[in-house]
Design a protein around this motif. Structure first.
Motif, short mmCIF file in Angstrom:
data_model
loop_
_atom_site.label_atom_id
_atom_site.label_comp_id
_atom_site.label_asym_id
_atom_site.label_seq_id
_atom_site.Cartn_x
_atom_site.Cartn_y
_atom_site.Cartn_z
N PHE A 129 0.79 -1.23 0.00
CA PHE A 129 0.00 0.00 0.00
C PHE A 129 0.82 1.28 0.00
O PHE A 129 0.27 2.38 -0.08
N GLY A 130 2.14 1.18 0.14
CA GLY A 130 2.98 2.37 0.13
C GLY A 130 3.20 2.94 1.52
O GLY A 130 2.62 2.51 2.51
N LEU A 131 4.06 3.97 1.59
CA LEU A 131 4.50 4.51 2.87
C LEU A 131 3.39 5.25 3.61
O LEU A 131 3.28 5.16 4.83
N ARG A 132 2.55 6.00 2.88
CA ARG A 132 1.54 6.83 3.55
C ARG A 132 0.55 5.97 4.33
O ARG A 132 0.32 6.20 5.53
N ILE A 133 -0.02 4.99 3.67
CA ILE A 133 -1.01 4.13 4.34
C ILE A 133 -0.33 3.28 5.41
O ILE A 133 -0.91 3.02 6.47
N THR A 134 0.92 2.87 5.17
CA THR A 134 1.65 2.11 6.18
C THR A 134 1.84 2.94 7.44
O THR A 134 1.64 2.45 8.56
N VAL A 264 -8.89 -4.68 -1.67
CA VAL A 264 -8.80 -3.29 -2.09
C VAL A 264 -8.78 -3.19 -3.61
O VAL A 264 -9.42 -2.31 -4.21
N ALA A 265 -8.04 -4.10 -4.25
CA ALA A 265 -7.98 -4.08 -5.72
C ALA A 265 -9.34 -4.32 -6.35
O ALA A 265 -9.62 -3.84 -7.45
N LYS A 266 -10.20 -5.03 -5.66
CA LYS A 266 -11.53 -5.33 -6.19
C LYS A 266 -12.59 -4.32 -5.75
O LYS A 266 -13.77 -4.55 -5.94
N PRO A 269 -13.53 -0.69 0.20
CA PRO A 269 -12.91 0.48 0.84
C PRO A 269 -11.76 0.06 1.75
O PRO A 269 -11.86 -0.95 2.46
N ILE A 270 -10.68 0.82 1.72
CA ILE A 270 -9.48 0.41 2.44
C ILE A 270 -9.72 0.37 3.94
O ILE A 270 -9.15 -0.47 4.65
N GLY A 271 -10.56 1.25 4.46
CA GLY A 271 -10.86 1.21 5.89
C GLY A 271 -11.56 -0.06 6.30
O GLY A 271 -11.25 -0.65 7.34
#
Length: 322
Positions: A129-134, A264-266, A269-271
């Motif tokens: 998910f990358g640094l921000r979401i991590t 998430v790919a499908k 919502p990420i939350g």
């Protein structure tokens, strides 16, 4: 480079088509396996260096010998974040904290955070998910441990500890063990640290491959829209339903993050997806069974119920801000 290697191996060498379910599934499995294992090893190596110079005994003695004015919840949650344990493997250390006379709320702060935030989860989240979401996930996991530990500590739940623990606590005192870093140079410690980092990777390797395998099958074969109808944004009950359904399940971060990636790919919502993951890795029936050694069922139910509510709240919050 990893993606190019996966594409070359799957599509050029294996001869699979990128438009077929099996081609997409195999490519996903190969790419994620290499990426996550590499990240996990290097982050485990860094955590091994930290743990070598900040052993468990020092934290235990520090928490029991000083007035920290609430910071003990932060320190316990932070320690939980840097220890590479799932919910069940955190239990022995939790029991040791309780037996050693550390306040119950502080031990809960550790127990809550330890399975949620560790090098496995961080490595896989960065790659997925990358640094921000991590960063958001790590901070929220630590805050969840602090808040949960603080609330549970204020509820004065010590009478609901098992009789076995209460008897031990009556005869125990917080004795300070001498903490020694030793005189061994770092260069001589490094081989052992590398060996321990590899042991961590080896210990979760099967979970990683199973989790990525499930994610790969879902990625290639689950019909579009299958999960969206139950966990979609317009379903107000999606977050609590996801959390409640996840509680009886059990997996560690290595096994569940690849599944969350597919969610998430499908379009989930990420939350909602993250709240599902938190419930799976942070609350489980095997964990409840192990906790029965030190808690009554009433205390276990209070613990599970409160953390379930907190995770549901975080799910709604993540959906609102991400």
């Amino acid at each position: 480079m990893i993606q190019k290697f996966a594409d070359w191996l799957v599509y050029d060498i294996f001869g699979l088509k990128d438009t077929t379910p099996i081609g997409e599934a195999v490519n996903f499995f190969l790419y994620d396996s290499i990426k996550i294992l590499v990240l996990l090893f290097f982050i485990s190596l860094i955590m091994g260096i930290i743990n070598a110079y900040f052993p468990i005994e020092r934290l235990r003695n520090y928490l029991t010998s000083r007035k920290l004015y609430g910071l003990q919840y932060f320190f316990a949650a932070l320690f939980g974040a840097i220890t590479p344990f799932c919910s069940c493997s955190s239990i022995p250390l939790f029991i040791g904290f309780v037996k050693g006379g550390i306040p119950l709320g502080v031990t809960f702060a550790y127990l809550i955070t330890s399975p949620l935030v560790n090098e496995v989860a961080v490595a896989m989240f960065i790659g997925t998910f990358g640094l921000r979401i991590t960063a958001i996930y790590v901070i929220s996991g630590i805050l969840l441990g602090m808040a949960g530990g603080f609330v549970l500590g204020k509820m004065k739940l010590e009478p609901y500890l098992s009789g076995w623990v209460q008897q031990i606590q009556q005869h125990s005192s917080a004795e300070s063990d001498k903490w020694e870093t030793g005189n061994t140079p770092f260069i001589k410690r490094l081989p052992k640290i590398i060996h321990e980092a590899w042991n961590i990777v080896r210990g979760v390797l099967l979970y990683i491959l199973i989790g990525i395998g499930i994610g790969a099958l879902m990625h290639g074969y689950v019909p579009e829209g299958f999960f969206e109808q139950y966990m979609a944004t317009d379903n107000w009950f999606a977050v609590p339903l996801s959390v409640i359904l996840a509680v009886p399940m059990y997996a560690n971060a290595a096994g569940i993050v690849p599944v969350i990636e597919v969610f998430v790919a499908k379009g989930i919502p990420i939350g909602t997806a993250i709240s599902f993951m938190m419930a799976v890795v942070g609350l489980s029936l095997p964990e409840a069974t192990l906790l029965k050694k030190v808690m009554t069922w009433r205390l276990i139910c209070i613990f599970f119920g409160l953390i379930t509510l907190f995770i549901i709240f975080l799910g709604y919050l993540f959906n609102a801000v991400l």
